[in-house]
Design a protein around this motif. Structure first.
Motif, PDB file in Angstrom:
ATOM      1  N   ARG A   1       0.828  -1.211   0.000  1.00 33.81           N
ATOM      2  CA  ARG A   1       0.000   0.000   0.000  1.00 33.81           C
ATOM      3  C   ARG A   1       0.855   1.251   0.000  1.00 33.81           C
ATOM      4  NH1 ARG A   1      -2.694  -2.315   4.689  1.00 33.81           N
ATOM      5  NH2 ARG A   1      -4.138  -3.822   3.845  1.00 33.81           N
ATOM      6  N   LEU A   2       1.853   1.276   0.871  1.00 33.60           N
ATOM      7  CA  LEU A   2       2.706   2.462   0.980  1.00 33.60           C
ATOM      8  C   LEU A   2       3.500   2.689  -0.305  1.00 33.60           C
ATOM      9  CD1 LEU A   2       3.299   4.743   2.884  1.00 33.60           C
ATOM     10  CD2 LEU A   2       5.131   3.379   3.874  1.00 33.60           C
ATOM     11  N   LEU A   3       3.978   1.617  -0.929  1.00 39.17           N
ATOM     12  CA  LEU A   3       4.715   1.726  -2.186  1.00 39.17           C
ATOM     13  C   LEU A   3       3.848   2.355  -3.275  1.00 39.17           C
ATOM     14  CD1 LEU A   3       7.287   1.030  -3.855  1.00 39.17           C
ATOM     15  CD2 LEU A   3       6.199  -1.179  -4.331  1.00 39.17           C
ATOM     16  N   MET A   4       2.636   1.840  -3.447  1.00 35.08           N
ATOM     17  CA  MET A   4       1.736   2.370  -4.480  1.00 35.08           C
ATOM     18  C   MET A   4       1.257   3.774  -4.124  1.00 35.08           C
ATOM     19  SD  MET A   4       1.584   0.381  -7.045  1.00 35.08           S
ATOM     20  CE  MET A   4       3.334   0.219  -6.761  1.00 35.08           C
ATOM     21  N   ALA A   5       0.989   4.032  -2.856  1.00 36.79           N
ATOM     22  CA  ALA A   5       0.561   5.367  -2.429  1.00 36.79           C
ATOM     23  C   ALA A   5       1.655   6.389  -2.710  1.00 36.79           C
ATOM     24  CB  ALA A   5       0.192   5.360  -0.952  1.00 36.79           C
ATOM     25  N   ALA A   6       2.897   6.034  -2.398  1.00 34.33           N
ATOM     26  CA  ALA A   6       4.019   6.939  -2.667  1.00 34.33           C
ATOM     27  C   ALA A   6       4.152   7.189  -4.169  1.00 34.33           C
ATOM     28  CB  ALA A   6       5.313   6.353  -2.106  1.00 34.33           C
ATOM     29  N   HIS A   7       3.922   6.163  -4.960  1.00 32.73           N
ATOM     30  CA  HIS A   7       3.990   6.302  -6.416  1.00 32.73           C
ATOM     31  C   HIS A   7       2.926   7.289  -6.916  1.00 32.73           C
ATOM     32  CE1 HIS A   7       4.572   5.324 -10.602  1.00 32.73           C
ATOM     33  NE2 HIS A   7       3.339   4.861 -10.705  1.00 32.73           N
ATOM     34  N   PHE A   8       1.688   7.132  -6.433  1.00 30.63           N
ATOM     35  CA  PHE A   8       0.620   8.044  -6.844  1.00 30.63           C
ATOM     36  C   PHE A   8       0.885   9.468  -6.378  1.00 30.63           C
ATOM     37  CE2 PHE A   8      -1.701   4.669  -8.585  1.00 30.63           C
ATOM     38  CZ  PHE A   8      -2.821   5.172  -9.227  1.00 30.63           C
TER      39      PHE A   8
END
Length: 102
Positions: free
Chosen positions: A32-39
């Motif tokens: 979740r944190l990886l994808m959230a940071a990407h967005f």
């Protein structure tokens, strides 16, 4: 918008439709944190390019929709590999695709 707030929203969404992380080296929180940071990084870049909030929202919606289409295709591919295809046919029926014998 921060990666942490987006990750929290993702977790709330996943409460309704949990993902299976069994056998993966990445846990749910890390994913979740990886994808959230990407967005959030994409949004920051769109701000730097001078896009207005409504344009950024439209771009983020397009990215999310593209990801959903990709996810659907991957899911269908996995269902098709089912040895008898029964799981795939059941999924098709649940979503109103194909007939009873599909």
């Amino acid at each position: 918008m921060t990666p942490e707030t987006v990750a929290t929203l993702i977790a709330e969404i996943e409460a309704e439709d949990p993902l299976d992380f069994a056998g993966l080296a990445l846990d749910a929180g890390g994913a979740r944190l990886l994808m959230a940071a990407h967005f959030c990084d994409i949004d920051r870049k769109l701000v730097e390019l001078g896009l207005a909030p409504d344009q950024r929202l439209e771009m983020m919606a397009a990215i999310a929709a593209h990801s959903m289409v990709e996810n659907m295709l991957l899911h269908l591919s996995r269902l098709r590999r089912d040895s008898e295809g029964a799981e795939f046919r059941a999924w098709m029926r649940r979503h109103g695709i194909g007939g009873a014998g599909a």
